[in-house]
Design an enzyme around this catalytic site. Sequence first.
Site, PDB file in Angstrom:
ATOM      1  N   TYR A 123       0.819  -1.212   0.000  1.00 17.70           N
ATOM      2  CA  TYR A 123       0.000   0.000   0.000  1.00 17.70           C
ATOM      3  C   TYR A 123       0.853   1.262   0.000  1.00 17.70           C
ATOM      4  CZ  TYR A 123      -4.038  -2.949   0.869  1.00 17.70           C
ATOM      5  OH  TYR A 123      -5.022  -3.888   0.754  1.00 17.70           O
ATOM      6  N   LYS A 170       4.249 -14.571   4.226  1.00 22.26           N
ATOM      7  CA  LYS A 170       4.493 -15.489   3.100  1.00 22.26           C
ATOM      8  C   LYS A 170       6.010 -15.556   2.912  1.00 22.26           C
ATOM      9  CE  LYS A 170       2.894 -17.989  -0.375  1.00 22.26           C
ATOM     10  NZ  LYS A 170       1.971 -19.132  -0.294  1.00 22.26           N
ATOM     11  N   ASP A 203      -1.703 -18.266   3.359  1.00 22.91           N
ATOM     12  CA  ASP A 203      -2.731 -19.108   2.716  1.00 22.91           C
ATOM     13  C   ASP A 203      -3.231 -20.177   3.689  1.00 22.91           C
ATOM     14  OD1 ASP A 203      -0.086 -19.835   2.412  1.00 22.91           O
ATOM     15  OD2 ASP A 203      -0.304 -20.703   0.428  1.00 22.91           O
ATOM     16  N   ASP A 227      -5.609  -6.782   5.342  1.00 25.84           N
ATOM     17  CA  ASP A 227      -6.828  -6.331   4.675  1.00 25.84           C
ATOM     18  C   ASP A 227      -7.661  -7.539   4.260  1.00 25.84           C
ATOM     19  OD1 ASP A 227      -8.589  -4.570   3.607  1.00 25.84           O
ATOM     20  OD2 ASP A 227      -7.371  -4.015   1.877  1.00 25.84           O
TER      21      ASP A 227
END
Length: 332
Positions: A123, A170, A203, A227
């Site tokens: 962002y 991740k 995930d 988010d």
Amino acid sequence: MYNITLIPGDGIGPEVTKSVREIIAAAGVDVNWEIVNAGANVMEEEGTPLPEKVLDSIKKNQVALKGPITTPVGSGFRSVNVAIRQKLDLYINLRPAKILPGAPTQFENLDVVIFRENTEGLYAGIEHMVGDDAAESIKITTRKASERIVRAAFEYAKKHNRDKVTAVHKANILKLTDGLFKSVAEEVAQDYPEVEFDNKIVDNMCMQLVQYPEDYDVLVLPNLYGDIVSDLCAGLIGGLGVTPGANLNDELAVFEAVHGSAPDIAGEDKANPIALLLSAVLMLRYLDETQAADKIEDAIGQVLVEAEVLTADLGGQAKTTEITEEIINKIN
Ligand code: NAI
């Protein structure tokens, strides 16, 4: 008497902020609301959607309740919501996701508190085209921003007797950016031996939250994953109409629902005020007004369980003003 900034906002904002003010008054908390306007209507009158006096009022009162503000798509002014977070360096996006009794969901046992990093990651807005057929976006991860959000999550866990903090990343693929976030989280965790710590790949985290929600407590995530995972959790607890939030730093706190200005139902007395009301409950807890916060939360629980006076998004036919009155009746 508290001095609190109130930004009514666009669309359904004025309706839901009015409802929440009435309910807070019924719960016995004395507030002097300093009303300042931002958003689409202000843009027409003042030439900016975020006048300086709005930021000055938040800085002065240190606590604000904010209705949703419309962001034009494609062109027009930039998001006022993002601008408020950036200009005031509100680095914590706090989004609790707890299934309330009677909430419209088939899931059970979710009660997590999400700490989303609010200032960097993907962002940061550093994007460009590479020729005509490729585009590049740069993901920024700093030790400073990672450390302060992880520390905020642990401090919250400690203060609210939460057992565990899970850092989500991740880092198996993004070895440098998410690798830094993960290793900073591991370092900060050493300072809080009384709080359990683990980490999960994002995930897998999504699947775990659906299958084993009871295993999770406080989650801390970089901006984008925060988010997405918080919307996943909003879906699990019953949708936008019951999902609260806050943007915080060490001095300032702006409480707002996760939903937007809902232009499709604006002005029709149809909006569900519960999401903003739960954001106000967070605000009351922040102000140590625990009794009033409990009273309002119990009243919401009763109204949801009885399911007689619910707005359309919750499967009922009640108006904003009717559900407001019903919650006030329960408080009384
Ligand atoms: P939205 O959340 O406003 O609406 C999505 C759907 O949910 C609509 O069908 C709406 O009627 C319904 N809905 C939302 N809140 C509700 C409530 N309290 N009670 C009953 N139904 C409700 O999302 P959308 O349509 O994508 O965005 C509308 C505008 O709001 C956009 O300009 C967007 O940029 C802005 N927005 C502002 C936010 C903020 O101020 N923090 C957050 C999200 C969007």
